[in-house]
Motif scaffolding. Structure first.
Motif, PDB file in Angstrom:
ATOM      1  N   ILE A 280       0.898  -1.115  -0.061  1.00  0.00           N
ATOM      2  CA  ILE A 280       0.000  -0.103  -0.013  1.00  0.00           C
ATOM      3  C   ILE A 280       1.005   1.285   0.108  1.00  0.00           C
ATOM      4  CG2 ILE A 280      -1.652   1.417   1.299  1.00  0.00           C
ATOM      5  CD1 ILE A 280      -2.535  -1.286   2.436  1.00  0.00           C
ATOM      6  N   GLU A 281       0.925   2.023  -1.097  1.00  0.00           N
ATOM      7  CA  GLU A 281       1.658   3.269  -1.107  1.00  0.00           C
ATOM      8  C   GLU A 281       1.218   4.502  -0.892  1.00  0.00           C
ATOM      9  OE1 GLU A 281       3.100   3.577  -5.141  1.00  0.00           O
ATOM     10  OE2 GLU A 281       1.104   3.068  -5.978  1.00  0.00           O
ATOM     11  N   LYS A 282      -0.232   4.620  -1.002  1.00  0.00           N
ATOM     12  CA  LYS A 282      -0.958   5.944  -0.760  1.00  0.00           C
ATOM     13  C   LYS A 282      -2.296   5.681   0.237  1.00  0.00           C
ATOM     14  CE  LYS A 282      -0.056   8.038  -5.291  1.00  0.00           C
ATOM     15  NZ  LYS A 282      -0.581   8.661  -6.432  1.00  0.00           N
ATOM     16  N   VAL A 283      -2.668   6.430   1.089  1.00  0.00           N
ATOM     17  CA  VAL A 283      -3.628   6.328   1.977  1.00  0.00           C
ATOM     18  C   VAL A 283      -4.381   7.463   2.160  1.00  0.00           C
ATOM     19  CG1 VAL A 283      -4.660   5.269   4.061  1.00  0.00           C
ATOM     20  CG2 VAL A 283      -2.508   4.349   3.344  1.00  0.00           C
ATOM     21  N   LYS A 284      -5.573   7.531   2.106  1.00  0.00           N
ATOM     22  CA  LYS A 284      -6.591   8.667   2.444  1.00  0.00           C
ATOM     23  C   LYS A 284      -7.624   8.019   3.545  1.00  0.00           C
ATOM     24  CE  LYS A 284      -6.087  11.832  -1.308  1.00  0.00           C
ATOM     25  NZ  LYS A 284      -6.988  12.526  -2.575  1.00  0.00           N
ATOM     26  N   ILE A 285      -7.958   8.931   4.821  1.00  0.00           N
ATOM     27  CA  ILE A 285      -8.908   8.151   5.586  1.00  0.00           C
ATOM     28  C   ILE A 285     -10.153   9.790   5.552  1.00  0.00           C
ATOM     29  CG2 ILE A 285      -9.433   7.876   8.005  1.00  0.00           C
ATOM     30  CD1 ILE A 285      -6.891   6.610   8.244  1.00  0.00           C
ATOM     31  N   GLY A 286     -11.132   9.038   5.332  1.00  0.00           N
ATOM     32  CA  GLY A 286     -12.240  10.196   5.589  1.00  0.00           C
ATOM     33  C   GLY A 286     -12.985  10.552   7.041  1.00  0.00           C
ATOM     34  N   SER A 287     -13.726  11.225   7.190  1.00  0.00           N
ATOM     35  CA  SER A 287     -14.358  11.522   8.255  1.00  0.00           C
ATOM     36  C   SER A 287     -15.095  10.629   8.974  1.00  0.00           C
ATOM     37  CB  SER A 287     -15.452  12.792   8.265  1.00  0.00           C
ATOM     38  OG  SER A 287     -16.301  12.434   7.204  1.00  0.00           O
ATOM     39  N   ASP A 288     -15.516   9.355   8.349  1.00  0.00           N
ATOM     40  CA  ASP A 288     -16.075   8.219   8.629  1.00  0.00           C
ATOM     41  C   ASP A 288     -15.033   7.202   9.269  1.00  0.00           C
ATOM     42  OD1 ASP A 288     -15.087   7.563   6.289  1.00  0.00           O
ATOM     43  OD2 ASP A 288     -16.980   6.908   5.423  1.00  0.00           O
ATOM     44  N   TYR A 289     -13.743   7.701   9.271  1.00  0.00           N
ATOM     45  CA  TYR A 289     -12.599   6.715   9.394  1.00  0.00           C
ATOM     46  C   TYR A 289     -12.227   5.581   8.449  1.00  0.00           C
ATOM     47  CZ  TYR A 289     -13.807   8.999  13.720  1.00  0.00           C
ATOM     48  OH  TYR A 289     -14.060   9.909  15.090  1.00  0.00           O
ATOM     49  N   GLU A 290     -13.066   5.715   7.519  1.00  0.00           N
ATOM     50  CA  GLU A 290     -12.724   4.417   6.390  1.00  0.00           C
ATOM     51  C   GLU A 290     -11.714   4.885   5.326  1.00  0.00           C
ATOM     52  OE1 GLU A 290     -14.210   1.514   6.097  1.00  0.00           O
ATOM     53  OE2 GLU A 290     -14.965   2.095   7.893  1.00  0.00           O
ATOM     54  N   PRO A 291     -10.780   4.215   5.045  1.00  0.00           N
ATOM     55  CA  PRO A 291      -9.462   4.461   4.266  1.00  0.00           C
ATOM     56  C   PRO A 291      -9.579   4.155   2.699  1.00  0.00           C
ATOM     57  CG  PRO A 291      -9.250   1.941   5.140  1.00  0.00           C
ATOM     58  CD  PRO A 291     -10.596   2.476   5.846  1.00  0.00           C
ATOM     59  N   ILE A 292      -9.073   4.945   2.100  1.00  0.00           N
ATOM     60  CA  ILE A 292      -9.068   4.837   0.488  1.00  0.00           C
ATOM     61  C   ILE A 292      -7.472   4.414   0.156  1.00  0.00           C
ATOM     62  CG2 ILE A 292      -9.274   5.819  -1.760  1.00  0.00           C
ATOM     63  CD1 ILE A 292     -11.460   7.443  -0.493  1.00  0.00           C
ATOM     64  N   ILE A 293      -7.167   3.466  -0.437  1.00  0.00           N
ATOM     65  CA  ILE A 293      -5.808   2.774  -0.412  1.00  0.00           C
ATOM     66  C   ILE A 293      -5.520   2.826  -1.933  1.00  0.00           C
ATOM     67  CG2 ILE A 293      -5.803   1.772   1.788  1.00  0.00           C
ATOM     68  CD1 ILE A 293      -6.003  -0.815   0.091  1.00  0.00           C
ATOM     69  N   SER A 294      -4.235   2.649  -2.134  1.00  0.00           N
ATOM     70  CA  SER A 294      -3.507   2.559  -3.587  1.00  0.00           C
ATOM     71  C   SER A 294      -2.319   1.581  -3.341  1.00  0.00           C
ATOM     72  CB  SER A 294      -2.991   3.886  -4.204  1.00  0.00           C
ATOM     73  OG  SER A 294      -2.434   3.651  -5.408  1.00  0.00           O
ATOM     74  N   VAL A 295      -2.613   0.489  -4.343  1.00  0.00           N
ATOM     75  CA  VAL A 295      -1.517  -0.553  -4.091  1.00  0.00           C
ATOM     76  C   VAL A 295      -0.527  -0.865  -5.202  1.00  0.00           C
ATOM     77  CG1 VAL A 295      -1.301  -2.975  -3.613  1.00  0.00           C
ATOM     78  CG2 VAL A 295      -3.213  -1.979  -2.890  1.00  0.00           C
ATOM     79  N   ILE A 296       0.656  -0.746  -4.898  1.00  0.00           N
ATOM     80  CA  ILE A 296       1.468  -1.178  -5.938  1.00  0.00           C
ATOM     81  C   ILE A 296       1.386  -2.180  -6.832  1.00  0.00           C
ATOM     82  CG2 ILE A 296       4.070  -1.345  -6.676  1.00  0.00           C
ATOM     83  CD1 ILE A 296       4.735   0.201  -4.375  1.00  0.00           C
ATOM     84  N   GLY A 297       1.418  -1.854  -8.128  1.00  0.00           N
ATOM     85  CA  GLY A 297       0.963  -3.036  -9.103  1.00  0.00           C
ATOM     86  C   GLY A 297      -0.557  -3.390  -9.286  1.00  0.00           C
ATOM     87  N   ASN A 298      -1.613  -2.577  -8.487  1.00  0.00           N
ATOM     88  CA  ASN A 298      -2.831  -2.989  -8.591  1.00  0.00           C
ATOM     89  C   ASN A 298      -2.907  -4.527  -7.864  1.00  0.00           C
ATOM     90  OD1 ASN A 298      -3.709  -0.427  -9.095  1.00  0.00           O
ATOM     91  ND2 ASN A 298      -3.280  -1.000 -11.274  1.00  0.00           N
ATOM     92  N   GLU A 299      -2.072  -4.837  -7.111  1.00  0.00           N
ATOM     93  CA  GLU A 299      -2.304  -6.091  -6.614  1.00  0.00           C
ATOM     94  C   GLU A 299      -2.812  -6.236  -5.480  1.00  0.00           C
ATOM     95  OE1 GLU A 299       1.613  -8.116  -6.572  1.00  0.00           O
ATOM     96  OE2 GLU A 299       2.395  -7.247  -8.441  1.00  0.00           O
TER      97      GLU A 299
END
Length: 499
Positions: A280-299
């Motif tokens: 996991i190379e990128k992360v964002k967390i919203g106000s609902d504490y739920e993460p949005i992730i980006s994974v190297i190689g889309n794996e």
């Protein structure tokens, strides 16, 4: 006239040299090869000073085979290599892996200590060459269809401890005051002496170190950054297991090293990993504490690398999941936070059921504390180095970030957690694996090699462990972003808005 004498006579006339040498494996090829090719052969040789040369390969006919070089960056956590066409500089293949030495210790101090026990030194040397570098070389040969005998140049760099262990040298004095290395610059060494899978006659060029904790990887990084050739005040930071810092320009270069630990490359983080497929190379967390992730190689997400950890900690801070000490806040209404029987908090980034994993991908209070210490080491190292020069952050024209932290490093988030100074972010750039690039440049250019020697001799080393300011700065920086929020005015405004 013997076959070898006939060859030598031709080479001496053709190259105008007076001494021709070859080793036994080449001598064994000569009798049959000469006759099978009607004495029409192609000879590959390496000059050995004035009037001397060594035959390293002999082939039938007027071959179109090319010759190649290898550049290798030996990191404490990761090793990266590339195979290069020496005629045109083209990158033919590349490979990377974890450093197999990690099973003997995550950092250089633990490995040095292990090397003093029994066969520890031999085991560490075997791990880096036979278990790490040679498999990478063979993978590149397989991918490109190149024979190892065609590789006639080898340039490598590593921190001072890695350089010692690569050569199998006793390194215990590196960790003991006054921190004296066995060498900073080595003579040329043949590949056969280290059992490296290239042409056995190939010289191994190990890029010169500066001091006990500033190695050839930093010399190579400074070369590739170009800071040695500018009037701007450049701050160069290598975010590896040892956080090395260089400040200066073409007039001067000051350097220091701070014990950041392996956190920037995912080490000593429960779900940490190198910046490779599945990280996991990128992360964002919203106000609902739920993460949005980006994974190297889309794996499938297997863990989190350095750039992702920075994003995660920054997002947790602004989402109110952690306080400014880095502790996970209790009583938040989300199933992504849990606490063990000792009160250690954990934030779940990926539930194992989502991707059929063996375990959840998460970060704990302990992980966050380790990373805060790593970022504090970098910030306090920068502060102390500038203080030794009577300078401050306003005098920095550019910052170059190098190392294995990941290509997706978010500069803004690195500033927000207090790893980098709060300056104009347009001045800050991530330049990737500058050590490997410096090795490549040295592989292709004799001028670059001379410049390396000059850079290594030109750098002034500051020993942070004996500077009383450093520890004070370090303790102050073990906070998000810092105990003195006024040092981070931009972050202060953002935090006030998020409340």
């Amino acid at each position: 006239m013997s076959d070898f004498e006939r060859l030598k006579r031709h080479i001496k006339n053709y190259l105008n040299c007076n001494s021709v040498f070859c080793r036994l494996p080449i001598l064994r090829k000569i009798p049959q090869l000469l006759r099978e090719s009607d004495f029409k052969v192609t000879i590959t040789h390496i000059p050995r000073g004035v009037g001397k040369t060594t035959i390293i390969d002999i082939e039938k006919g007027d071959t179109t085979d090319k010759i190649y070089g290898v550049a290798v960056d030996i990191g404490t956590t990761s090793v990266a290599a590339c195979l290069v066409d020496l005629y045109n500089g083209e990158l033919i293949a590349k490979a990377s892996s974890g450093n197999a030495q990690i099973k003997y210790g995550a950092d250089v101090i633990n490995r040095i200590m292990y090397s003093t026990k029994g066969n520890g030194l031999q085991e560490l040397n075997h791990a880096v060459i036979q278990e790490t570098i040679n498999p990478l070389l063979n993978k590149m040969y397989m991918d490109s269809g190149i024979r190892k005998e065609q590789v006639v140049s080898f340039v490598t760099a590593g921190n001072t401890t890695m350089s010692h262990l690569f050569l199998g040298l006793y390194s215990n004095f590196l960790r003991m005051e006054p921190y004296i290395p066995a060498f900073v610059k080595t003579p040329f060494i043949k590949a056969s002496e280290l059992n490296i899978e290239v042409n056995p006659e190939t010289f191994i060029y190990l890029i010169p170190c500066v001091a006990s904790y500033v190695g050839g990887d930093i010399t190579a990084g400074v070369l590739s950054s170009g800071m040695w050739n500018t009037e701007d005040n450049i701050l160069f930071i290598d975010l590896g297991t040892n956080g090395e810092i260089v400040f200066g320009n073409k007039e001067y270069l000051m350097t220091c090293a701070c014990s950041a630990g392996p956190a920037f490359e995912g080490g000593e983080i429960s779900c940490g990993m190198r910046a490779s497929g599945g990280a996991i190379e990128k992360v964002k967390i919203g106000s609902d504490y739920e993460p949005i992730i980006s994974v190297i190689g889309n794996e499938k997400p297997l863990g989190i690398c350095g750039s992702g950890i920075i994003d995660l900690i920054c997002s947790m801070m602004f989402a109110g999941i952690i306080d400014r000490k880095g502790k996970i806040v209790k009583n938040l209404k989300t199933n992504r936070i849990r606490f063990d029987e000792n009160g250690i908090g954990e934030y779940i980034l990926v539930f194992k059921e989502q991707y059929d994993l063996d375990r959840d991908v998460s970060i704990t209070d302990v992980d966050i504390d380790n990373f805060i210490r790593a970022k504090a080491a970098i910030y306090s190292g920068i502060t102390t180095l500038l203080n030794n020069l009577g300078m401050d952050f306003t005098m920095i024209d550019k910052i170059y970030i190098a190392g294995g932290i990941g290509n997706s490093l978010n500069i803004g988030n690195a500033v927000k957690i207090g790893m980098l100074p709060d300056i104009d972010q347009d001045k800050i750039n991530y330049i990737g694996n500058s050590s490997l690039m410096g090795c490549y440049l040295t592989l292709m250019s004799e001028d670059a090699r001379h410049k390396l020697e000059e850079i290594a001799n030109h750098m002034t080393y500051v020993e942070l462990s004996v500077d009383p300011l450093y520890m004070d700065q370090f303790v102050s920086a073990c906070f998000l972003p810092h105990t003195d929020i006024e040092k981070f005015p931009t972050v202060k405004k953002l935090l006030e808005k998020s409340l």
